[in-house]
Design an enzyme around this catalytic site. Sequence first.
Site, PDB file in Angstrom:
ATOM      1  N   ASP A   1       0.786  -1.248   0.000  1.00  0.00           N
ATOM      2  CA  ASP A   1       0.000   0.000   0.000  1.00  0.00           C
ATOM      3  C   ASP A   1       0.816   1.297   0.000  1.00  0.00           C
ATOM      4  O   ASP A   1       1.757   1.436   0.795  1.00  0.00           O
ATOM      5  CB  ASP A   1      -0.875   0.079   1.249  1.00  0.00           C
ATOM      6  CG  ASP A   1      -1.530  -1.225   1.629  1.00  0.00           C
ATOM      7  OD1 ASP A   1      -1.377  -2.210   0.900  1.00  0.00           O
ATOM      8  OD2 ASP A   1      -2.192  -1.261   2.672  1.00  0.00           O
TER       9      ASP A   1
HETATM   10  N1  DQQ Z   1      -2.196  -3.751   3.937  1.00  0.00           N
HETATM   11  C1  DQQ Z   1      -3.620  -3.881   3.930  1.00  0.00           C
HETATM   12  C2  DQQ Z   1      -4.035  -2.912   4.993  1.00  0.00           C
HETATM   13  C3  DQQ Z   1      -2.996  -3.073   6.019  1.00  0.00           C
HETATM   14  C4  DQQ Z   1      -1.763  -3.224   5.198  1.00  0.00           C
HETATM   15  C5  DQQ Z   1      -4.191  -3.578   2.579  1.00  0.00           C
HETATM   16  C6  DQQ Z   1      -0.741  -4.141   5.792  1.00  0.00           C
HETATM   17  O1  DQQ Z   1      -5.318  -3.162   5.494  1.00  0.00           O
HETATM   18  O2  DQQ Z   1      -2.925  -1.962   6.896  1.00  0.00           O
HETATM   19  O3  DQQ Z   1      -3.403  -4.094   1.536  1.00  0.00           O
HETATM   20  O4  DQQ Z   1       0.409  -4.213   4.971  1.00  0.00           O
END
Ligand code: DQQ
Length: 582
Positions: A62
């Site tokens: 992300d």
């Molecule tokens: N990636 C998820 C999120 C979390 C993060 C979404 C953890 O919900 O915070 O891809 O790497």
Amino acid sequence: MGALGRVAWAWLLLLQLAGASHVVYENLLEVEAAAAAVPPSIVDPLLRTGYHFQPRKNWINDPNAPLYYKGWYHIFYQYNPKGAVWGNIVWAHSVSRDLINWVALKPAIEPSIPSDKYGCWSGSATTMPDGTPTIMYTGVNRPDVNYQVQNVAYPRNRSDPLLREWAKPSHNPIIVPGGGVNATQFRDPTTAWRAGGHWRLLIGSVTGSARGVAYVYRSRDFKRWTRVPRPLHSAATGMWECPDFYPVEAAGRREGLETSVSGSGRARVKYVLKNSLDLRRYDYYTIGTYDRRAERYVPDDPAGDERHLRYDYGNFYASKTFYDPAKRRRILWGWANESDTSADDVAKGWAGIQAIPRTVWLDRSGKQLLQWPIEEVEALRGKSATLKDRVIKPGQHLEVMGLQTAQADVDVSFEVPTLAGAERLDPALDGDAQRLCGARGAAVEGGVGPFGLWVLASADRRERTAVFFRVFSPARGGGKPVVLMCTDPTKSSLNPNLYQPTFAGFVDTDISNGKISLRTLIDRSVVESFGAGGKTCILSRVYPSLAIGKNARLYVFNSGKADVKVSRLMAWEMKKPLMNGA
Ligand code: DQQ
């Protein structure tokens, strides 16, 4: 000569002895050519993206807390410093003057306090009234379960435009789950907005009955936060990760709005609520109104939470926008995962990119957003080629020559002289673009279309990724023609170990004048496309085994029964920017 080659030559000898024909001989030469062209390893550096955001190595997911500060753009992102699969997550940090050339700094946030010891997950930045950014992020504070709390971090030195050091105050965590909130599904705080003396932000979660929820938390001082009893919004979708909530000008203007701009005094402000669906791994959004007294959001389309307008109908997840005060626009960042295997990722030593940042604004219809690659990407354009007023007859294709196209920006305007031959839409597939494209892929002849681009194609076109349109007359008669946009990577590689589904979305455009445009950004193993000026977007990851480097070709094709005119096509080679030392 490989084993297959030896078999081919043995067959050839036998057939020659038996007086086999010239045609058979040629077929066997093809078999031999295929044998010689054993798919090269996925680790080939010529498959590594160049102008899409990526670190020098390892896993990323992300985008976090994009922001602009004292002349610099910042992007943070979920990063594994130890390998090319998810794990050991820290907030990596890069800075840029132009959103295109990036310099990597040391990670901004790493596990270091009890409330983030087992993970520093996604979050956002909020600009305080004095102009200083504050980061709020999810921390995991237990080793056994993913118990999630929210923490803040502040720049240690506000006069440093690169914001190199971040401090975590001792009052962390500042938000903990409680009051029936699912503590293991409670994450990804949004940018906060302020009105009437209160800050508000959203946190994504899921209820016991599998409803995705965006909880609202309020605070006067950014330290003590209380949950508003009713969520801002919820829907029967499963967990909402990475919510995003922001105002947009309702007038179809490109100008973005700062997150705290409220409707008051600006009668025509609308709101966008985006959620990342953990179950289906895509980002969908609705457009609606926000009542800040009731702290409720109501989508304009009552069925919006079922219909799922998506930012991107391909590989694009956990996205986040920010307001860029330098150019008064709202910019969208989204993560594109690999679609090879994890073993491939370990072998190549990297996994994940960010899509090209996109400017987002509300379409004049008010019913959807438009997205367009930030203008800065055009600075990477080099050598170009142009086609003008070229008619592509049914079943024909035309190569775009004179430039390398493994890394290119292609912008094409099509014109279909008549829509009379459009196929009637099968009522069983009406409204289901994904199934429609699965059933009527790029190789299936249609009435009007499929027409579009074959990108990353080999000279013999055994490998090619099709990005195309297909026009249907409405299933039940009446109404405007239905336009489908697809990316079909099912022939993109001879490598059999890849996840290569077709991706598709409808394009809400009036094609009765026969005109439609397509822009595609090609970057070795990514094909990122924008249909009809950014109404429908599809990002696909592909890994050709022949069409790499100088061997990648670009064609316009028409597999329909009606002529299609390329009114204008411009293609540019893309240069490599500074990319974190990659
Ligand atoms: N990636 C998820 C999120 C979390 C993060 C979404 C953890 O919900 O915070 O891809 O790497």
